[in-house]
Design an enzyme around this catalytic site. Structure first.
Site, PDB file in Angstrom:
ATOM      1  N   ASN A 117      -7.364   2.427  -9.713  1.00 14.49           N
ATOM      2  CA  ASN A 117      -6.366   3.488  -9.867  1.00 14.49           C
ATOM      3  C   ASN A 117      -6.976   4.871 -10.054  1.00 14.49           C
ATOM      4  O   ASN A 117      -6.285   5.873  -9.950  1.00 14.49           O
ATOM      5  CB  ASN A 117      -5.466   3.198 -11.068  1.00 14.49           C
ATOM      6  CG  ASN A 117      -4.676   1.920 -10.867  1.00 14.49           C
ATOM      7  OD1 ASN A 117      -3.848   1.834  -9.981  1.00 14.49           O
ATOM      8  ND2 ASN A 117      -4.984   0.902 -11.653  1.00 14.49           N
ATOM      9  N   ALA A 149       0.830  -1.213   0.000  1.00 13.72           N
ATOM     10  CA  ALA A 149       0.000   0.000   0.000  1.00 13.72           C
ATOM     11  C   ALA A 149       0.861   1.258   0.000  1.00 13.72           C
ATOM     12  O   ALA A 149       0.449   2.306   0.485  1.00 13.72           O
ATOM     13  CB  ALA A 149      -0.918   0.004   1.218  1.00 13.72           C
ATOM     14  N   ALA A 150       2.081   1.152  -0.561  1.00  7.94           N
ATOM     15  CA  ALA A 150       2.983   2.304  -0.503  1.00  7.94           C
ATOM     16  C   ALA A 150       2.921   3.174  -1.754  1.00  7.94           C
ATOM     17  O   ALA A 150       3.570   4.209  -1.817  1.00  7.94           O
ATOM     18  CB  ALA A 150       4.418   1.834  -0.261  1.00  7.94           C
ATOM     19  N   ARG A 205     -31.754   6.004  11.116  1.00  6.40           N
ATOM     20  CA  ARG A 205     -30.371   6.397  11.395  1.00  6.40           C
ATOM     21  C   ARG A 205     -29.800   5.559  12.529  1.00  6.40           C
ATOM     22  O   ARG A 205     -30.529   4.804  13.189  1.00  6.40           O
ATOM     23  CB  ARG A 205     -30.338   7.887  11.717  1.00  6.40           C
ATOM     24  CG  ARG A 205     -30.662   8.754  10.480  1.00  6.40           C
ATOM     25  CD  ARG A 205     -30.731  10.209  10.837  1.00  6.40           C
ATOM     26  NE  ARG A 205     -29.559  10.617  11.615  1.00  6.40           N
ATOM     27  CZ  ARG A 205     -29.540  11.669  12.442  1.00  6.40           C
ATOM     28  NH1 ARG A 205     -30.613  12.412  12.599  1.00  6.40           N
ATOM     29  NH2 ARG A 205     -28.435  11.959  13.101  1.00  6.40           N
ATOM     30  N   ASP A 221      -5.063  -2.168  -3.173  1.00  2.00           N
ATOM     31  CA  ASP A 221      -6.023  -1.499  -4.061  1.00  2.00           C
ATOM     32  C   ASP A 221      -6.790  -2.476  -4.943  1.00  2.00           C
ATOM     33  O   ASP A 221      -7.289  -2.111  -5.998  1.00  2.00           O
ATOM     34  CB  ASP A 221      -5.321  -0.427  -4.909  1.00  2.00           C
ATOM     35  CG  ASP A 221      -4.211  -1.002  -5.787  1.00  2.00           C
ATOM     36  OD1 ASP A 221      -4.028  -2.240  -5.794  1.00  2.00           O
ATOM     37  OD2 ASP A 221      -3.526  -0.217  -6.464  1.00  2.00           O
ATOM     38  N   ARG A 260     -52.133  23.557  24.272  1.00  2.00           N
ATOM     39  CA  ARG A 260     -52.195  24.424  23.103  1.00  2.00           C
ATOM     40  C   ARG A 260     -53.161  25.553  23.427  1.00  2.00           C
ATOM     41  O   ARG A 260     -53.968  25.439  24.350  1.00  2.00           O
ATOM     42  CB  ARG A 260     -52.676  23.646  21.879  1.00  2.00           C
ATOM     43  CG  ARG A 260     -54.069  23.095  22.054  1.00  2.00           C
ATOM     44  CD  ARG A 260     -54.505  22.197  20.907  1.00  2.00           C
ATOM     45  NE  ARG A 260     -55.887  21.785  21.114  1.00  2.00           N
ATOM     46  CZ  ARG A 260     -56.371  20.601  20.779  1.00  2.00           C
ATOM     47  NH1 ARG A 260     -55.602  19.698  20.218  1.00  2.00           N
ATOM     48  NH2 ARG A 260     -57.631  20.319  21.004  1.00  2.00           N
ATOM     49  N   ARG A 283      -3.519   9.173  -9.336  1.00  2.00           N
ATOM     50  CA  ARG A 283      -4.572   9.240 -10.358  1.00  2.00           C
ATOM     51  C   ARG A 283      -5.976   9.372  -9.765  1.00  2.00           C
ATOM     52  O   ARG A 283      -6.929   9.657 -10.479  1.00  2.00           O
ATOM     53  CB  ARG A 283      -4.492   8.019 -11.275  1.00  2.00           C
ATOM     54  CG  ARG A 283      -3.468   8.216 -12.401  1.00  2.00           C
ATOM     55  CD  ARG A 283      -3.646   7.162 -13.458  1.00  2.00           C
ATOM     56  NE  ARG A 283      -3.049   5.903 -13.066  1.00  2.00           N
ATOM     57  CZ  ARG A 283      -3.397   4.721 -13.582  1.00  2.00           C
ATOM     58  NH1 ARG A 283      -4.347   4.651 -14.498  1.00  2.00           N
ATOM     59  NH2 ARG A 283      -2.809   3.614 -13.185  1.00  2.00           N
ATOM     60  N   ASN A 289     -35.240  17.006  20.848  1.00  2.00           N
ATOM     61  CA  ASN A 289     -34.235  16.317  21.671  1.00  2.00           C
ATOM     62  C   ASN A 289     -32.999  17.154  21.945  1.00  2.00           C
ATOM     63  O   ASN A 289     -32.126  16.726  22.680  1.00  2.00           O
ATOM     64  CB  ASN A 289     -33.817  15.013  20.983  1.00  2.00           C
ATOM     65  CG  ASN A 289     -33.181  15.248  19.628  1.00  2.00           C
ATOM     66  OD1 ASN A 289     -33.472  16.242  18.965  1.00  2.00           O
ATOM     67  ND2 ASN A 289     -32.322  14.338  19.217  1.00  2.00           N
ATOM     68  N   LYS A 303     -33.874   8.105  14.964  1.00  2.00           N
ATOM     69  CA  LYS A 303     -32.467   8.026  15.375  1.00  2.00           C
ATOM     70  C   LYS A 303     -32.391   7.636  16.839  1.00  2.00           C
ATOM     71  O   LYS A 303     -32.999   8.294  17.677  1.00  2.00           O
ATOM     72  CB  LYS A 303     -31.772   9.373  15.166  1.00  2.00           C
ATOM     73  CG  LYS A 303     -30.294   9.310  15.472  1.00  2.00           C
ATOM     74  CD  LYS A 303     -29.737  10.574  16.091  1.00  2.00           C
ATOM     75  CE  LYS A 303     -30.168  10.742  17.518  1.00  2.00           C
ATOM     76  NZ  LYS A 303     -29.468  11.837  18.231  1.00  2.00           N
TER      77      LYS A 303
HETATM   78  C1  UD1 Z   1       2.515  -4.676 -11.069  1.00  2.00           C
HETATM   79  C2  UD1 Z   1       3.303  -5.896 -11.505  1.00  2.00           C
HETATM   80  C3  UD1 Z   1       2.754  -6.402 -12.861  1.00  2.00           C
HETATM   81  C4  UD1 Z   1       1.275  -6.708 -12.705  1.00  2.00           C
HETATM   82  C5  UD1 Z   1       0.526  -5.509 -12.167  1.00  2.00           C
HETATM   83  C6  UD1 Z   1      -0.877  -5.891 -11.840  1.00  2.00           C
HETATM   84  C7  UD1 Z   1       5.614  -5.693 -10.717  1.00  2.00           C
HETATM   85  C8  UD1 Z   1       6.988  -5.297 -11.066  1.00  2.00           C
HETATM   86  N1  UD1 Z   1       4.703  -5.553 -11.665  1.00  2.00           N
HETATM   87  O1  UD1 Z   1       2.760  -3.677 -12.020  1.00  2.00           O
HETATM   88  O2  UD1 Z   1       3.442  -7.564 -13.265  1.00  2.00           O
HETATM   89  O3  UD1 Z   1       0.742  -7.109 -13.949  1.00  2.00           O
HETATM   90  O4  UD1 Z   1       1.138  -5.004 -10.954  1.00  2.00           O
HETATM   91  O5  UD1 Z   1      -1.613  -4.759 -11.458  1.00  2.00           O
HETATM   92  O6  UD1 Z   1       5.382  -6.157  -9.623  1.00  2.00           O
HETATM   93  N2  UD1 Z   1       3.786  -0.576  -4.542  1.00  2.00           N
HETATM   94  C9  UD1 Z   1       4.444  -0.331  -3.363  1.00  2.00           C
HETATM   95  N3  UD1 Z   1       5.713   0.122  -3.399  1.00  2.00           N
HETATM   96  C10 UD1 Z   1       6.381   0.327  -4.578  1.00  2.00           C
HETATM   97  C11 UD1 Z   1       5.699   0.074  -5.770  1.00  2.00           C
HETATM   98  C12 UD1 Z   1       4.409  -0.383  -5.720  1.00  2.00           C
HETATM   99  O7  UD1 Z   1       3.869  -0.499  -2.286  1.00  2.00           O
HETATM  100  O8  UD1 Z   1       7.546   0.730  -4.522  1.00  2.00           O
HETATM  101  C13 UD1 Z   1       2.394  -1.076  -4.498  1.00  2.00           C
HETATM  102  C14 UD1 Z   1       1.397  -0.110  -5.096  1.00  2.00           C
HETATM  103  O9  UD1 Z   1       0.815   0.691  -4.090  1.00  2.00           O
HETATM  104  C15 UD1 Z   1       0.390  -1.017  -5.721  1.00  2.00           C
HETATM  105  C16 UD1 Z   1       1.168  -2.294  -6.061  1.00  2.00           C
HETATM  106  O10 UD1 Z   1       2.343  -2.231  -5.292  1.00  2.00           O
HETATM  107  O11 UD1 Z   1      -0.618  -1.378  -4.814  1.00  2.00           O
HETATM  108  C17 UD1 Z   1       1.494  -2.409  -7.540  1.00  2.00           C
HETATM  109  O12 UD1 Z   1       2.297  -1.314  -7.915  1.00  2.00           O
HETATM  110  P1  UD1 Z   1       2.223  -0.682  -9.366  1.00  2.00           P
HETATM  111  O13 UD1 Z   1       3.241   0.358  -9.469  1.00  2.00           O
HETATM  112  O14 UD1 Z   1       0.816  -0.329  -9.680  1.00  2.00           O
HETATM  113  O15 UD1 Z   1       2.667  -1.938 -10.260  1.00  2.00           O
HETATM  114  P2  UD1 Z   1       2.463  -2.113 -11.815  1.00  2.00           P
HETATM  115  O16 UD1 Z   1       3.513  -1.360 -12.522  1.00  2.00           O
HETATM  116  O17 UD1 Z   1       1.064  -1.840 -12.183  1.00  2.00           O
HETATM  117 CA    CA Z   2      -0.849  -0.979 -11.185  1.00  2.00          CA
END
Ligand code: UD1
Ligand code: CA
Length: 462
Positions: free
Chosen positions: A242, A18-19, A331, A114, A438, A24, A384, A349
């Site tokens: 994305n 998740a880094a 609610r 994601d 009233r 986008r 209330n 609520k």
């Molecule tokens: C990656 C795969 C590709 C695959 C595709 C599927 C690699 C080299 N490529 O490509 O083969 O078809 O996903 O969607 O693995 N992330 C990090 N740190 C980083 C880079 C990425 O945490 O330094 C995380 C991103 O947040 C994301 C996931 O890794 O959730 C994929 O990264 P992304 O850059 O989208 O990879 P793709 O180039 O799409």
């Molecule tokens: Ca990707």
């Protein structure tokens, strides 16, 4: 979505990536904190890891979104996150989790935060591959692939017969022949912890993007004569989010799947495409949901209840056979008893409504309780809030609240009591009593006729 799977044979851990920045999305909210079915993408990914029986879950987060790490620690505790700074590729990201898993003995599955539609049932075949022996169709490294309608942008799986995977080539490093390959990498991969980090230590960044690719572990494993194989998933299940458009598309797929599951379980929905569900919406068999109903999080509805058209229900429990709506708003904290009726333009609520009680039209009922069989007239308001504090209104069993009664909380209306229409009730009403509060009616005989004559005369002159 959760799918029951059999308990794992070997211990399992998950590394959730998740880094990435998620620029986008063009949103101040980090990408993985956007929601599908009212639940964050990140939580969907964690749910899947938990359903798979992963006893350790490590989420790799970036410095740019501290809220992501905070969210994970709230749910999984300190130590569930590792920081990747700066992000240098997916291989580098997984390596960031090496120390956190140093004492773990078992299989590690890598997923992306994601990919909210990735269910445990879709990932499970990777562990099945891991479970087989290397000679008997098993894999030291197992990759989840899919056949892409449009493979552009994905890593390509270079396969040999028997689901054997030779290597993965990223789009940017692919020649024309490789670009023809339709088998793509989903990003989900499983391997023994020691093997995975051992291979990752060898991964370099001499490629078109200058990144450390997780995907390179496949070629490296193959060179070491380890078994590398792929399992395949349907494309929608591995689709990443994305952009806002992809988020909306994933929501649509998720909603359709949940609605389908509810129909199978015996919920009646004449226009399912118009019903919006949350991740935790619980509808019993025998519930009817009419068109255009929205369920926010935290709702349970018991059998025989009918949620009529255009109602908005959130944080509420609806009892057996209750009728809600059309155009009702429930609610958080609304507890509607069996056979109770909550009608059009009634907002409830934090009120417990007793069995068979009725509030059929145009009311605000906030903070308190309504006894069984009580009748709440049209236009009743539970007053209330004084701008600082909230106070409670309690209406007894079988009480009858006249139309347009304002109940100024804190106040109690006893069992079987009545209030006169248009009353402003500021003191408790004893059981069995009638309270009327009233202005008395004053009549002026002939006044209307004189008034009208005067006005008409004026108009005649002009
Ligand atoms: C990656 C795969 C590709 C695959 C595709 C599927 C690699 C080299 N490529 O490509 O083969 O078809 O996903 O969607 O693995 N992330 C990090 N740190 C980083 C880079 C990425 O945490 O330094 C995380 C991103 O947040 C994301 C996931 O890794 O959730 C994929 O990264 P992304 O850059 O989208 O990879 P793709 O180039 O799409
Ligand atoms: Ca990707």
């Amino acid at each position: 979505m959760t799918n029951a799977v059999s308990p794992p044979v070997r211990p399992r851990a998950a590394v959730i990536l998740a880094a990435g920045q998620g620029t986008r999305m063009k949103s101040p909210t980090p990408k993985v904190l956007h929601r599908i079915g009212g639940r964050t993408l990140l939580d969907h990914a964690i749910d899947t890891a938990q359903t798979l029986g992963c006893e350790r879950i490590v989420v790799v987060v970036g410095v740019h979104s501290p809220a992501v790490g905070e969210h994970v620690r709230q749910r999984l505790g300190e130590g569930a996150t590792v920081l990747q700074d700066p992000p240098l590729g997916t291989g580098h990201a997984v390596l960031a989790a090496r120390d956190a898993l140093a004492d773990f003995d078992g299989d590690v599955v890598v997923t992306y935060a994601d990919c909210p539609l990735l269910t445990a049932a879709v990932v499970e075949p990777l562990f099945a591959l891991r479970g087989g022996s290397s000679r008997g169709g098993g894999a030291d490294v197992a990759v989840l692939g899919f056949e892409a309608a449009n493979p552009v942008g994905y890593g390509r799986l270079i396969m040999a017969p028997g689901h054997v995977l030779l290597r993965i080539v990223e789009e940017k490093d692919a020649d024309e022949t490789v670009k023809q390959v339709k088998h793509c990498n989903s990003g989900v991969l499983a391997a023994d912890r020691a093997t995975l980090f051992d291979l990752l230590a060898q991964v370099g960044n001499d490629n078109a993007k200058g990144e450390y690719y997780l995907t390179d572990v496949v070629g490296l494993a193959h060179e070491r004569e380890l078994a590398t194989r792929a399992a395949f998933a349907p494309e929608p299940a591995v689709q990443g989010v994305n952009s806002q458009a992809e988020l909306a598309a994933a929501e649509a797929v998720w909603q359709a799947a949940r609605r389908q599951a509810l129909l199978v379980e015996g919920v009646t929905m004449p226009a399912p495409d118009t019903v919006h569900l949350s991740w935790d919406t619980r509808l019993a068999a025998g519930v009817t949901v009419e068109p255009f109903v929205v369920f926010g999080p935290g709702v349970s509805v018991a059998s025989g209840a009918v949620i009529k058209a255009f109602s908005h229900v959130e944080g509420a429990a609806v009892g057996e056979g209750a009728l809600i709506g059309p155009y009702a708003r429930l609610r958080p904290g609304a507890e509607i008893g069996p056979e109770a009726h909550i009608g059009n333009f009634v907002e409830v609520k934090k009120v417990k409504v007793g069995a068979g009680a009725k509030a059929n039209h145009l009311s605000y009922l906030g903070d308190g309780s309504i006894g069984a069989k009580a009748n709440i007239g049209a236009g009743t308001i539970f007053c209330n809030y004084d701008g600082f504090e909230k106070f409670e209104t309690h209406v007894g069993e079988g009480a009858f609240i006249g139309s347009n009664t304002a109940l100024v909380a804190p106040v109690r209306v006893g069992d079987g009591a009545m209030t006169g229409s248009g009353s402003v009730i500021t003191r408790d009403v004893a059981a069995g009593a009638l309270a009327v509060a009233r202005a008395p009616q004053s009549d002026k005989p002939g006044w209307a006729d004189r008034f009208r004559a005067l006005k008409l005369a004026k108009r005649g002159k002009a």
